[in-house]
Design a protein around this motif. Structure first.
Motif, PDB file in Angstrom:
ATOM      1  N   CYS A  32       1.345  33.403   8.190  1.00  0.00           N
ATOM      2  CA  CYS A  32       1.501  34.004   6.862  1.00  0.00           C
ATOM      3  C   CYS A  32       1.521  32.935   5.767  1.00  0.00           C
ATOM      4  CB  CYS A  32       2.789  34.808   6.784  1.00  0.00           C
ATOM      5  SG  CYS A  32       3.038  35.884   8.205  1.00  0.00           S
ATOM      6  N   PHE A  33       2.027  31.729   6.120  1.00  0.00           N
ATOM      7  CA  PHE A  33       2.128  30.675   5.118  1.00  0.00           C
ATOM      8  C   PHE A  33       0.768  30.144   4.676  1.00  0.00           C
ATOM      9  CE2 PHE A  33       6.602  29.795   6.789  1.00  0.00           C
ATOM     10  CZ  PHE A  33       7.200  30.417   5.703  1.00  0.00           C
ATOM     11  N   ALA A  34      -0.295  30.533   5.392  1.00  0.00           N
ATOM     12  CA  ALA A  34      -1.629  30.136   4.939  1.00  0.00           C
ATOM     13  C   ALA A  34      -1.883  30.716   3.551  1.00  0.00           C
ATOM     14  CB  ALA A  34      -2.683  30.624   5.935  1.00  0.00           C
ATOM     15  N   CYS A  35      -1.353  31.889   3.290  1.00  0.00           N
ATOM     16  CA  CYS A  35      -1.613  32.567   2.010  1.00  0.00           C
ATOM     17  C   CYS A  35      -0.365  32.806   1.168  1.00  0.00           C
ATOM     18  CB  CYS A  35      -2.287  33.909   2.249  1.00  0.00           C
ATOM     19  SG  CYS A  35      -3.893  33.765   3.022  1.00  0.00           S
ATOM     20  N   TYR A  43      -2.669  31.982  -2.237  1.00  0.00           N
ATOM     21  CA  TYR A  43      -3.699  33.007  -2.376  1.00  0.00           C
ATOM     22  C   TYR A  43      -3.033  34.374  -2.573  1.00  0.00           C
ATOM     23  CZ  TYR A  43      -7.618  35.998  -1.082  1.00  0.00           C
ATOM     24  OH  TYR A  43      -8.577  36.969  -1.063  1.00  0.00           O
ATOM     25  N   GLY A  44      -1.942  34.593  -1.858  1.00  0.00           N
ATOM     26  CA  GLY A  44      -1.184  35.841  -1.983  1.00  0.00           C
ATOM     27  C   GLY A  44       0.071  35.620  -2.825  1.00  0.00           C
ATOM     28  N   PRO A  45       0.776  36.719  -3.152  1.00  0.00           N
ATOM     29  CA  PRO A  45       1.972  36.617  -4.000  1.00  0.00           C
ATOM     30  C   PRO A  45       3.107  35.862  -3.316  1.00  0.00           C
ATOM     31  CG  PRO A  45       1.762  38.838  -3.085  1.00  0.00           C
ATOM     32  CD  PRO A  45       0.497  38.103  -2.733  1.00  0.00           C
ATOM     33  N   LYS A  46       3.995  35.243  -4.128  1.00  0.00           N
ATOM     34  CA  LYS A  46       5.205  34.610  -3.595  1.00  0.00           C
ATOM     35  C   LYS A  46       6.017  35.682  -2.896  1.00  0.00           C
ATOM     36  CE  LYS A  46       6.246  32.652  -8.079  1.00  0.00           C
ATOM     37  NZ  LYS A  46       7.249  32.205  -9.004  1.00  0.00           N
ATOM     38  N   LEU A  47       6.641  35.326  -1.802  1.00  0.00           N
ATOM     39  CA  LEU A  47       7.402  36.333  -1.061  1.00  0.00           C
ATOM     40  C   LEU A  47       8.684  36.746  -1.799  1.00  0.00           C
ATOM     41  CD1 LEU A  47       6.769  35.089   2.574  1.00  0.00           C
ATOM     42  CD2 LEU A  47       5.597  36.897   1.305  1.00  0.00           C
ATOM     43  N   VAL A  48       9.263  35.840  -2.590  1.00  0.00           N
ATOM     44  CA  VAL A  48      10.447  36.246  -3.362  1.00  0.00           C
ATOM     45  C   VAL A  48      10.072  37.298  -4.409  1.00  0.00           C
ATOM     46  CG1 VAL A  48      11.914  34.206  -3.082  1.00  0.00           C
ATOM     47  CG2 VAL A  48      10.199  34.236  -4.881  1.00  0.00           C
ATOM     48  N   GLU A  49       8.860  37.196  -4.922  1.00  0.00           N
ATOM     49  CA  GLU A  49       8.409  38.165  -5.920  1.00  0.00           C
ATOM     50  C   GLU A  49       8.189  39.537  -5.274  1.00  0.00           C
ATOM     51  OE1 GLU A  49       5.067  37.891  -9.295  1.00  0.00           O
ATOM     52  OE2 GLU A  49       5.349  36.047  -8.173  1.00  0.00           O
ATOM     53  N   VAL A  50       7.658  39.512  -4.040  1.00  0.00           N
ATOM     54  CA  VAL A  50       7.474  40.761  -3.302  1.00  0.00           C
ATOM     55  C   VAL A  50       8.847  41.420  -3.103  1.00  0.00           C
ATOM     56  CG1 VAL A  50       6.742  41.776  -1.100  1.00  0.00           C
ATOM     57  CG2 VAL A  50       5.407  39.914  -2.119  1.00  0.00           C
ATOM     58  N   ALA A  51       9.845  40.616  -2.726  1.00  0.00           N
ATOM     59  CA  ALA A  51      11.195  41.147  -2.508  1.00  0.00           C
ATOM     60  C   ALA A  51      11.720  41.790  -3.784  1.00  0.00           C
ATOM     61  CB  ALA A  51      12.130  40.029  -2.044  1.00  0.00           C
ATOM     62  N   GLY A  52      11.504  41.122  -4.914  1.00  0.00           N
ATOM     63  CA  GLY A  52      11.985  41.644  -6.188  1.00  0.00           C
ATOM     64  C   GLY A  52      11.320  42.956  -6.560  1.00  0.00           C
ATOM     65  N   LYS A  53      10.025  43.041  -6.308  1.00  0.00           N
ATOM     66  CA  LYS A  53       9.266  44.227  -6.688  1.00  0.00           C
ATOM     67  C   LYS A  53       9.766  45.481  -5.956  1.00  0.00           C
ATOM     68  CE  LYS A  53       4.412  45.846  -6.581  1.00  0.00           C
ATOM     69  NZ  LYS A  53       4.225  46.300  -7.960  1.00  0.00           N
ATOM     70  N   TYR A  54      10.163  45.300  -4.679  1.00  0.00           N
ATOM     71  CA  TYR A  54      10.550  46.470  -3.886  1.00  0.00           C
ATOM     72  C   TYR A  54      12.056  46.595  -3.672  1.00  0.00           C
ATOM     73  CZ  TYR A  54       5.563  46.539  -3.055  1.00  0.00           C
ATOM     74  OH  TYR A  54       4.197  46.577  -3.240  1.00  0.00           O
ATOM     75  N   ALA A  55      12.832  45.852  -4.482  1.00  0.00           N
ATOM     76  CA  ALA A  55      14.292  45.849  -4.300  1.00  0.00           C
ATOM     77  C   ALA A  55      14.873  47.262  -4.360  1.00  0.00           C
ATOM     78  CB  ALA A  55      14.943  44.960  -5.351  1.00  0.00           C
ATOM     79  N   ASN A  56      14.298  48.120  -5.200  1.00  0.00           N
ATOM     80  CA  ASN A  56      14.855  49.466  -5.354  1.00  0.00           C
ATOM     81  C   ASN A  56      13.935  50.539  -4.797  1.00  0.00           C
ATOM     82  OD1 ASN A  56      17.228  48.601  -6.765  1.00  0.00           O
ATOM     83  ND2 ASN A  56      15.895  48.176  -8.500  1.00  0.00           N
ATOM     84  N   THR A  57      13.029  50.142  -3.917  1.00  0.00           N
ATOM     85  CA  THR A  57      12.098  51.108  -3.341  1.00  0.00           C
ATOM     86  C   THR A  57      12.648  51.639  -2.018  1.00  0.00           C
ATOM     87  OG1 THR A  57      10.289  49.836  -4.297  1.00  0.00           O
ATOM     88  CG2 THR A  57       9.702  51.441  -2.590  1.00  0.00           C
ATOM     89  N   ALA A  58      12.755  52.947  -1.913  1.00  0.00           N
ATOM     90  CA  ALA A  58      13.179  53.543  -0.647  1.00  0.00           C
ATOM     91  C   ALA A  58      12.039  53.356   0.353  1.00  0.00           C
ATOM     92  CB  ALA A  58      13.478  55.021  -0.845  1.00  0.00           C
ATOM     93  N   ASP A  59      12.359  53.175   1.621  1.00  0.00           N
ATOM     94  CA  ASP A  59      11.356  53.019   2.675  1.00  0.00           C
ATOM     95  C   ASP A  59      10.454  51.809   2.484  1.00  0.00           C
ATOM     96  OD1 ASP A  59      12.290  55.262   3.945  1.00  0.00           O
ATOM     97  OD2 ASP A  59      10.914  56.607   2.897  1.00  0.00           O
ATOM     98  N   ALA A  60      10.939  50.775   1.817  1.00  0.00           N
ATOM     99  CA  ALA A  60      10.118  49.576   1.610  1.00  0.00           C
ATOM    100  C   ALA A  60       9.808  48.890   2.945  1.00  0.00           C
ATOM    101  CB  ALA A  60      10.820  48.619   0.657  1.00  0.00           C
ATOM    102  N   VAL A  61      10.753  48.950   3.907  1.00  0.00           N
ATOM    103  CA  VAL A  61      10.519  48.247   5.179  1.00  0.00           C
ATOM    104  C   VAL A  61       9.313  48.826   5.936  1.00  0.00           C
ATOM    105  CG1 VAL A  61      11.465  47.715   7.467  1.00  0.00           C
ATOM    106  CG2 VAL A  61      12.852  47.329   5.429  1.00  0.00           C
ATOM    107  N   PRO A  62       9.296  50.140   6.235  1.00  0.00           N
ATOM    108  CA  PRO A  62       8.119  50.665   6.947  1.00  0.00           C
ATOM    109  C   PRO A  62       6.831  50.546   6.118  1.00  0.00           C
ATOM    110  CG  PRO A  62       9.671  52.444   6.385  1.00  0.00           C
ATOM    111  CD  PRO A  62      10.353  51.155   6.096  1.00  0.00           C
ATOM    112  N   MET A  63       6.945  50.665   4.813  1.00  0.00           N
ATOM    113  CA  MET A  63       5.756  50.576   3.959  1.00  0.00           C
ATOM    114  C   MET A  63       5.137  49.174   4.049  1.00  0.00           C
ATOM    115  SD  MET A  63       4.594  49.559   0.760  1.00  0.00           S
ATOM    116  CE  MET A  63       5.942  49.367  -0.421  1.00  0.00           C
ATOM    117  N   LEU A  64       5.983  48.143   3.926  1.00  0.00           N
ATOM    118  CA  LEU A  64       5.455  46.771   3.979  1.00  0.00           C
ATOM    119  C   LEU A  64       5.040  46.393   5.395  1.00  0.00           C
ATOM    120  CD1 LEU A  64       7.713  44.773   1.493  1.00  0.00           C
ATOM    121  CD2 LEU A  64       5.417  45.674   1.134  1.00  0.00           C
ATOM    122  N   ALA A  65       5.774  46.901   6.402  1.00  0.00           N
ATOM    123  CA  ALA A  65       5.402  46.598   7.789  1.00  0.00           C
ATOM    124  C   ALA A  65       3.983  47.113   8.053  1.00  0.00           C
ATOM    125  CB  ALA A  65       6.398  47.242   8.751  1.00  0.00           C
ATOM    126  N   LYS A  66       3.694  48.301   7.561  1.00  0.00           N
ATOM    127  CA  LYS A  66       2.371  48.886   7.761  1.00  0.00           C
ATOM    128  C   LYS A  66       1.310  48.077   7.018  1.00  0.00           C
ATOM    129  CE  LYS A  66       0.000  53.313   7.728  1.00  0.00           C
ATOM    130  NZ  LYS A  66      -0.766  53.546   6.491  1.00  0.00           N
TER     131      LYS A  66
END
Ligand code: HEC
Length: 103
Positions: A32-35, A43-66
């Motif tokens: 994953c660190f390649a991007c 190439y891809g978004p910072k992972l801390v930013e991804v965490a921030g974006k979905y902090a209040n999203t219900a079902d963020a875990v299955p959504m991101l896993a998929k």
């Protein structure tokens, strides 16, 4: 010179004291660190930013896993994350949980 030793020791404690550290192995294993950087945009978004974006999203875990397994684009721009079917369901869930814990 001696003070440099203390700085080094403090840094070691800081890194090892981070409970999330172990899960970085999973990010390394699947390349994953390649991007992605934890707090650096590649190439891809910072992972801390991804965490921030979905902090209040219900079902963020299955959504991101998929999304980790199927890839996609359009959320962070035009760049595409390729499908990664080699990531098992369990690993995808652990990765999603780890990423969401980063904020
Ligand atoms: C070839 C480059 C590449 C690799 C390898 C890659 N990613 Fe991504 N990733 C991206 C890009 C580009 C995006 C933005 C996609 C979008 O805008 O929808 C992204 C987005 C994401 C998101 C946010 C998804 C969303 O919908 O907001 C997560 C979470 C993520 N990646 C996790 C991972 C994990 C975990 C791995 C390793 C298994 C990984 N990525 C490997 C390029 C990559």
């Amino acid at each position: 010179m001696k003070s440099m030793l203390w700085v080094g020791l403090a840094l070691c404690l800081l890194v090892n004291g981070n409970p999330a550290f172990a899960d970085k192995d999973l990010l390394m294993k699947h390349n994953c660190f390649a991007c992605h950087g934890i707090d650096k945009r590649k190439y891809g978004p910072k992972l801390v930013e991804v965490a921030g974006k979905y902090a209040n999203t219900a079902d963020a875990v299955p959504m991101l896993a998929k999304k980790i397994q199927t890839g996609g684009s359009g959320v962070w721009g035009e760049d595409i994350m390729p499908p990664q079917p080699q990531v098992s369901d369990a690993d995808a869930k652990a990765l999603a949980e780890f990423i969401l814990s980063l904020k």
